[in-house]
Design a protein around this motif. Structure first.
Motif, mmCIF file in Angstrom:
data_model
loop_
_atom_site.group_PDB
_atom_site.id
_atom_site.type_symbol
_atom_site.label_atom_id
_atom_site.label_comp_id
_atom_site.label_asym_id
_atom_site.label_seq_id
_atom_site.Cartn_x
_atom_site.Cartn_y
_atom_site.Cartn_z
ATOM 1 N N ASN A 50 10.032 -2.860 43.827
ATOM 2 C CA ASN A 50 8.743 -3.421 44.128
ATOM 3 C C ASN A 50 8.279 -2.267 44.988
ATOM 4 O O ASN A 50 9.033 -1.553 45.856
ATOM 5 C CB ASN A 50 9.050 -4.733 44.912
ATOM 6 C CG ASN A 50 9.482 -4.694 46.204
ATOM 7 O OD1 ASN A 50 10.656 -4.004 46.633
ATOM 8 N ND2 ASN A 50 9.126 -5.492 47.439
ATOM 9 N N GLU A 78 2.786 -4.686 44.462
ATOM 10 C CA GLU A 78 2.542 -5.837 45.071
ATOM 11 C C GLU A 78 1.419 -5.584 46.181
ATOM 12 O O GLU A 78 1.417 -4.665 47.310
ATOM 13 C CB GLU A 78 3.585 -6.400 46.276
ATOM 14 C CG GLU A 78 4.654 -7.192 45.396
ATOM 15 C CD GLU A 78 5.922 -7.562 46.366
ATOM 16 O OE1 GLU A 78 5.477 -7.698 47.518
ATOM 17 O OE2 GLU A 78 6.987 -7.650 45.702
ATOM 18 N N THR A 87 9.270 -11.691 46.381
ATOM 19 C CA THR A 87 9.347 -10.543 45.196
ATOM 20 C C THR A 87 10.519 -10.894 44.191
ATOM 21 O O THR A 87 10.073 -10.897 43.013
ATOM 22 C CB THR A 87 9.649 -9.228 46.002
ATOM 23 O OG1 THR A 87 8.857 -8.729 46.778
ATOM 24 C CG2 THR A 87 10.287 -8.158 44.986
#
Length: 238
Positions: A50, A78, A87
């Motif tokens: 992420n 994100e 997440t």
């Protein structure tokens, strides 16, 4: 095995270095931290990373990887941070309803992935999480783990002045799918693993002791220590 590297942190304690470099790409002995992780997880068929802060730098790093490695990497941006559990919930389709590895990628670690996975495979009934632990040289700055004779976690002591030992949570885990179900049951997109999920599994977490190498590189002092360790002459194991 599939894996999630949590790599979206801002790295505020490492400023000014992280003013222009995301924490997950901080160089150690001339190599970005993510490079160590992707090498460590080379046998994982998929690695989700992420991103949030300076995502274009992470994208450029991944784009320059060898094709065989690049094919295994999924970047998940994100715009708003979802927390470490949020997440996982967003990316749950990647984990194929099977045990998967989760690691905070702001640690520098070296361990036997096959042994870690085997430890989880042989877990006792009821255990849903295998937590990597390591022996810290600064117990007051870590989450110290208490465990019974079978390696089942019985208590946590988070950054207390006089902790009862030196065995610390390394923030690297193998989760059963039911952990994702517990995250989903909270009914919110933003979830923190360390405060909202891990404590709920107390008594159902076993440990895997990393006696090779593990260090949080989140402060200038710990980063300098890692630099010294990994700049050692060839053949000298830090």
């Amino acid at each position: 095995m599939r894996a999630q590297l949590l790599a979206a942190g801002l790295g505020t304690r490492l400023r000014p270095l992280t003013d222009t470099v995301p924490k997950c790409l901080v160089p150690i002995a001339g190599r970005p931290l993510l490079g160590y992780w992707l090498d460590l997880l080379r046998d994982c068929e998929r690695v989700v990373i992420n991103t949030h802060y300076l995502p274009e730098r992470v994208e450029a790093f991944v784009a320059a990887l060898p094709e065989a490695t690049r094919r295994r990497v999924v970047l998940a941006h994100e715009e708003t941070l979802l927390g470490t559990g949020g997440t996982l919930l967003r990316q749950r389709a990647h984990f194929a309803d099977a045990p998967f590895l989760v690691a905070h990628a702001d640690n520098l670690s070296r361990f036997d992935l096959a042994a870690f996975a085997e430890r989880h495979r042989r877990r006792p009934p009821g255990v849903a999480i295998t937590m990597m632990t390591f022996e810290t040289d600064d117990p007051a700055s870590c989450g110290i783990v208490e465990q019974n004779g079978d390696g089942i976690v019985t208590a946590f002591h988070e950054k207390v002045a006089d902790p009862p030992g030196r065995e610390a949570n390394g923030a690297v885990y193998i989760f059963d799918p039911e952990v994702l179900a517990a995250i989903a049951a909270l009914g919110t997109p933003e979830v923190d693993l360390s405060t909202q999920i891990i404590p709920a599994f107390l008594g159902r977490i076993q440990t895997f002791a990393n006696r090779d190498y593990h260090r949080d590189i989140g402060t200038p002092a710990s980063l300098s220590r890692a630099e010294r360790d990994f700049a050692a002459p060839a053949g000298a194991k830090p």
